[in-house]
Enzyme design. Sequence first.
Site, mmCIF file in Angstrom:
data_model
loop_
_atom_site.group_PDB
_atom_site.id
_atom_site.type_symbol
_atom_site.label_atom_id
_atom_site.label_comp_id
_atom_site.label_asym_id
_atom_site.label_seq_id
_atom_site.Cartn_x
_atom_site.Cartn_y
_atom_site.Cartn_z
ATOM 1 N N LYS A 1 -11.251 -13.149 8.243
ATOM 2 C CA LYS A 1 -11.674 -12.100 7.456
ATOM 3 C C LYS A 1 -10.697 -11.469 6.300
ATOM 4 O O LYS A 1 -9.452 -11.694 6.727
ATOM 5 C CB LYS A 1 -12.073 -10.691 8.283
ATOM 6 C CG LYS A 1 -11.150 -10.355 9.284
ATOM 7 C CD LYS A 1 -11.708 -9.423 10.092
ATOM 8 C CE LYS A 1 -10.585 -8.841 11.288
ATOM 9 N NZ LYS A 1 -11.230 -7.723 12.270
ATOM 10 N N TYR B 1 13.202 7.833 -8.411
ATOM 11 C CA TYR B 1 12.441 9.261 -8.285
ATOM 12 C C TYR B 1 13.185 10.376 -7.296
ATOM 13 O O TYR B 1 13.260 9.818 -6.324
ATOM 14 C CB TYR B 1 11.168 9.028 -8.312
ATOM 15 C CG TYR B 1 10.532 8.362 -9.552
ATOM 16 C CD1 TYR B 1 10.650 8.800 -10.764
ATOM 17 C CD2 TYR B 1 9.836 7.001 -9.225
ATOM 18 C CE1 TYR B 1 10.091 8.151 -11.666
ATOM 19 C CE2 TYR B 1 9.067 6.352 -10.440
ATOM 20 C CZ TYR B 1 9.085 7.029 -11.711
ATOM 21 O OH TYR B 1 8.586 6.498 -12.528
#
EC number: 5.1.1.1
Length: 386
Positions: free
Chosen positions: A49, A267
């Site tokens: 999956k 940042y």
Amino acid sequence: MIDADEMPELPDPFDIAPVRLTVDLSALAENWRDMAKRSGSARTAAVVKADAYGLGLEDCGTTLYEAGARDFFVAVVQEGVTLRAYAPDARIFVLSGIWPGQERMFFENDLVPVIASEEQLAFWMGVIAELGDYPCALQVDTGFNRLGLPLQDALALAEDVSRPASFSPVLVLSHLHSGDAPSAPSNKAQLESFRQVSAAFEGIESSLSASAGIFLGPDYHFDLTRPGIALYGGEAVGGMKPLRPVATAAARIVQIREAAAGGTVSYGATYQLARPSRLAIASVGYADGYLRSLSGSGVPLRAGGTAGGYGYVAGHRVPVVGRVTMDLTIFDVTDVPEGAVNAGDYVELFGPNIPVDDVARAAGTIGYEMLTGLGLRHERRYLEAE
């Protein structure tokens, strides 16, 4: 204008990719054989999956089929339709079951719905009443409280002499919620509940164990095991060494830059350099599935001072410094000998030198999420199975 004939030939896209993923299909096949051996007398399926845990349903499905897998589990019907082309005579079980409008997809592709709720059971009874006998699987909840018929309802269904003859499950299954914690008392409790189910549906194959359950021993194996994460080189049980690494992710270093002591990185200026440093700016970020929580600082999971992620380059583990950004991540390569790492080199994000689960722990998550969250920009190379 430059003459197109004078332009150099296009290189292999993998060789110049900003981020790349190598999938070792030989290791995948060997891991399946390993889990099949551990499963003893039980047959061994393959769970593919989520695009084979992020590594590619086509290539991984083909490899597992050629390795000997003849039972597969997918999450949704579209995955089953895709897989059918690569596993022509395998049984393909769809774990989310069937919904109105999907009948044709199931029937035309010979997919087996896993009936997972009372509503799906009622719908399925109507389908087979109209269209005739068709195989299904039945999921029973033995304590997970996720999908599956309640235990008592499943036992009553097994004894219901009025159920349609066309209702013909080929498999009953359940799922352990703490299989990765071998000492958890709930494992034995779920085992005892599932034994009731298996006995009630006598003559129908039973399946309880995914990867972790296989390691709990033969009592948990029943007729069919369902390994998933272990096939792809992830940890099935906490603290247990995983099988062979299958996936290696790497990012190209765009620039090596010198930075002064006291300078800040990325940042928010959340990371301050304590020494003159060399920084490698790599072409990978959270848009590529390299999670922001791997940042060296400036995110909630790092607020307690715990270290962030690491890369591996030129024989050295190198820490992430500052925040991971959308497209770029900064690694401190000060301790790598000068000249040993240069712009254009690749830093391993996870693979044989940094297990994917170590990276996941640094991010505050699990290896499953690291693999299934790989972004679309990874250029892939598959090392063919022997």
